[in-house]
Design a protein around this motif. Structure first.
Motif, short mmCIF file in Angstrom:
data_model
loop_
_atom_site.label_atom_id
_atom_site.label_comp_id
_atom_site.label_asym_id
_atom_site.label_seq_id
_atom_site.Cartn_x
_atom_site.Cartn_y
_atom_site.Cartn_z
N GLN A 56 33.98 30.20 35.82
CA GLN A 56 35.24 29.68 36.36
C GLN A 56 36.40 30.08 35.45
OE1 GLN A 56 37.61 25.52 37.20
NE2 GLN A 56 35.52 25.38 36.46
N LYS A 68 38.79 32.67 49.15
CA LYS A 68 37.54 32.12 48.61
C LYS A 68 36.49 32.11 49.72
CE LYS A 68 39.83 28.96 45.47
NZ LYS A 68 40.22 27.56 45.28
N GLU A 72 31.91 30.09 47.20
CA GLU A 72 32.78 29.87 46.05
C GLU A 72 33.48 28.52 46.16
OE1 GLU A 72 36.46 31.95 43.55
OE2 GLU A 72 35.93 32.76 45.52
N ASP A 73 33.97 28.20 47.34
CA ASP A 73 34.65 26.93 47.57
C ASP A 73 33.71 25.76 47.28
OD1 ASP A 73 37.21 26.06 48.17
OD2 ASP A 73 36.71 25.65 50.27
N SER A 86 41.94 27.61 40.07
CA SER A 86 40.57 27.97 39.68
C SER A 86 39.94 28.96 40.65
CB SER A 86 39.68 26.71 39.63
OG SER A 86 39.99 25.90 38.54
N ARG A 87 39.24 29.91 40.08
CA ARG A 87 38.43 30.86 40.84
C ARG A 87 37.18 31.15 40.04
NH1 ARG A 87 40.74 33.75 45.24
NH2 ARG A 87 38.56 34.34 45.50
N GLN A 91 33.55 36.43 41.64
CA GLN A 91 34.03 36.72 42.98
C GLN A 91 35.32 37.53 42.99
OE1 GLN A 91 31.97 35.69 45.74
NE2 GLN A 91 30.75 35.58 43.89
N ILE A 92 35.79 37.91 41.79
CA ILE A 92 37.02 38.71 41.69
C ILE A 92 36.64 40.12 41.26
CG2 ILE A 92 39.25 38.96 40.53
CD1 ILE A 92 39.22 35.90 40.09
#
Length: 109
Positions: A56, A68, A72-73, A86-87, A91-92
């Motif tokens: 994160q 998202k 991921e959510d 936040s991510r 996933q990026i």
């Protein structure tokens, strides 16, 4: 080979400007691991499957990121220290559009 520059603030508060390749299908979590910006075994525990939230991060720049995913959510809904920005780093994916990206690693849960 095309690299972009991104800024990553580690969990100790130290900023690092690193080169991230866009031609290797790497994600942010893998970039953090390749530069050893988090202790071994504390980031990417699930291998980048959006199942652990160990990667994160807080996105501080205004880059347009992909939406998202449901996975991921759901993972962020269960994670600690979640903020509006936040991510999950896994996933990026590194693309040329993310040149200048600025992120901070969330505290270890």
């Amino acid at each position: 080979m095309s690299d972009i520059k991104i800024k990553i603030k580690d969990r100790e508060g130290v900023s690092h400007e690193v080169d991230a390749p866009t031609d290797m299908n790497m994600n942010l979590m893998e970039v953090v691991r390749s530069y050893e910006l988090a202790p071994e075994g504390t980031i990417g525990v699930c291998g980048g499957m959006a199942m652990c939230a160990s990667c994160q991060c807080y996105v501080h720049s205004d880059h347009a990121l992909p939406e998202k995913s449901d996975d991921e959510d759901a993972m962020l809904a269960e994670a600690f220290y979640v903020e509006e920005n936040s991510r999950l780093g896994c996933q990026i994916h590194m693309t040329e559009d993310l040149d200048g990206l600025e992120v901070e690693l969330a505290p270890e849960s």
